[in-house]
Write a protein that holds these residues in place. Structure first.
Motif, PDB file in Angstrom:
ATOM      1  N   UNK A  16       0.842  -1.200   0.000  1.00 46.85           N
ATOM      2  CA  UNK A  16       0.000   0.000   0.000  1.00 46.85           C
ATOM      3  C   UNK A  16       0.875   1.247   0.000  1.00 46.85           C
ATOM      4  N   UNK A  17       1.654   1.378  -1.078  1.00 50.10           N
ATOM      5  CA  UNK A  17       2.541   2.521  -1.209  1.00 50.10           C
ATOM      6  C   UNK A  17       3.974   2.093  -1.400  1.00 50.10           C
ATOM      7  N   UNK A  18       4.849   3.047  -1.726  1.00 51.37           N
ATOM      8  CA  UNK A  18       6.247   2.718  -2.008  1.00 51.37           C
ATOM      9  C   UNK A  18       7.038   2.364  -0.759  1.00 51.37           C
ATOM     10  N   UNK A  19       7.896   1.361  -0.884  1.00 53.80           N
ATOM     11  CA  UNK A  19       8.755   0.975   0.217  1.00 53.80           C
ATOM     12  C   UNK A  19       8.021   0.231   1.306  1.00 53.80           C
ATOM     13  N   UNK A  20       8.592   0.239   2.486  1.00 54.75           N
ATOM     14  CA  UNK A  20       7.996  -0.391   3.663  1.00 54.75           C
ATOM     15  C   UNK A  20       7.271   0.687   4.454  1.00 54.75           C
ATOM     16  N   UNK A  65      11.011   1.905   8.498  1.00 52.80           N
ATOM     17  CA  UNK A  65       9.868   2.179   7.629  1.00 52.80           C
ATOM     18  C   UNK A  65      10.141   3.455   6.839  1.00 52.80           C
ATOM     19  N   UNK A  66       9.575   3.490   5.636  1.00 52.44           N
ATOM     20  CA  UNK A  66       9.785   4.621   4.735  1.00 52.44           C
ATOM     21  C   UNK A  66       8.651   5.639   4.776  1.00 52.44           C
ATOM     22  N   UNK A  67       7.500   5.222   5.283  1.00 53.13           N
ATOM     23  CA  UNK A  67       6.384   6.150   5.262  1.00 53.13           C
ATOM     24  C   UNK A  67       5.175   5.615   5.994  1.00 53.13           C
ATOM     25  N   UNK A  68       4.117   6.413   5.949  1.00 47.64           N
ATOM     26  CA  UNK A  68       2.837   6.086   6.569  1.00 47.64           C
ATOM     27  C   UNK A  68       1.752   6.162   5.507  1.00 47.64           C
ATOM     28  N   UNK A  69       0.948   5.112   5.395  1.00 49.56           N
ATOM     29  CA  UNK A  69      -0.226   5.113   4.523  1.00 49.56           C
ATOM     30  C   UNK A  69      -1.471   5.155   5.389  1.00 49.56           C
ATOM     31  N   UNK A  96       7.311   9.820   4.460  1.00 52.96           N
ATOM     32  CA  UNK A  96       6.339  10.179   3.434  1.00 52.96           C
ATOM     33  C   UNK A  96       4.938   9.777   3.899  1.00 52.96           C
ATOM     34  N   UNK A  97       3.933  10.459   3.381  1.00 52.23           N
ATOM     35  CA  UNK A  97       2.540  10.218   3.769  1.00 52.23           C
ATOM     36  C   UNK A  97       1.710   9.973   2.515  1.00 52.23           C
ATOM     37  N   UNK A  98       0.969   8.863   2.532  1.00 54.06           N
ATOM     38  CA  UNK A  98       0.069   8.500   1.446  1.00 54.06           C
ATOM     39  C   UNK A  98      -1.329   8.332   2.022  1.00 54.06           C
ATOM     40  N   UNK A  99      -2.329   8.912   1.350  1.00 59.33           N
ATOM     41  CA  UNK A  99      -3.702   8.888   1.864  1.00 59.33           C
ATOM     42  C   UNK A  99      -4.645   8.378   0.782  1.00 59.33           C
ATOM     43  N   UNK A 100      -5.548   7.496   1.172  1.00 62.57           N
ATOM     44  CA  UNK A 100      -6.653   7.053   0.313  1.00 62.57           C
ATOM     45  C   UNK A 100      -7.908   7.843   0.675  1.00 62.57           C
TER      46      UNK A 100
END
Length: 209
Positions: A16-20, A65-69, A96-100
């Protein structure tokens, strides 16, 4: 102290997004798209209310970890608490932050609240648009063909050329209590078949998109 109502938190995910990435599935959704792969996240009074400060401490302590989804449910319903979470986390680590979201970027820009627009400004990646069961897709990180992966910052610009490539991944694991769980975006048909098979065998499961 602000609280965030969540359905689940996973400390490591690669689908669910790039990286871990750590993933939070927030609780509560008003859109309730037919065929949603996570209907258990719809109830506004479900899940668990967790202090934002507690979540910041837990996420900031995660190694490698590389980011938060942030998925759901509908994250934009809790924009104020999510803004506090992101700001608090980034005081410790530049993740990094990814949002659905089931809303479109344009709708949120024009009709969103100040907190919702502020959340967009904190996002590196936004996956927008409602889930449409009639428009299946195998494109990266999306549940249906209408949805878009929008790069809202410069952080992941290297991904731009690969966003429309076919890539449908599911992360399967077994929890400490023996419950089978997968993370990713399965088709509704796949979820229904797997759940039916597991139920016949008496296996507990959690499906989290």
């Amino acid at each position: 102290m602000s609280e965030l109502r969540i359905a689940r938190l996973a400390e490591r995910c690669r689908t669910l997004g790039p990286g871990v990435r750590a993933v939070i599935w927030v609780q509560g959704c008003l859109l309730r798209c037919p065929g949603c792969v996570a209907p258990e996240t719809h109830a506004l009074d479900g899940g668990t209310a967790v202090p934002v400060a507690t979540l910041v401490q837990r996420l900031a302590a995660l190694p490698d970890i590389d980011g938060l989804t942030i998925s759901g449910g509908e994250p934009l319903l809790q924009a104020e608490a999510l803004n506090e979470l992101i700001d608090g986390l980034r005081r410790h680590r530049d993740l990094s932050v990814m949002v659905y979201t089931g809303y479109t970027f344009e709708h949120l820009q024009q009709h969103g609240t100040a907190a919702q627009r502020a959340l967009l400004a904190r996002c590196d990646i936004l996956v927008d648009g409602p889930f449409l069961r009639s428009a299946p897709t195998t494109r990266r990180w999306r549940g249906s063909e209408n949805q878009r992966v929008l790069l809202l910052s410069e952080r992941h610009r290297d991904l731009a050329a690969s966003l429309d490539e076919p890539l449908c991944e599911i992360d399967v694991r077994v929890d400490a209590d023996g419950t089978l769980m997968w993370m990713g975006i399965p088709t509704p048909e796949l979820r229904e078949r797997v759940e039916a098979g597991l139920s016949k065998r008496g296996v507990r499961w959690k499906v989290t998109g």
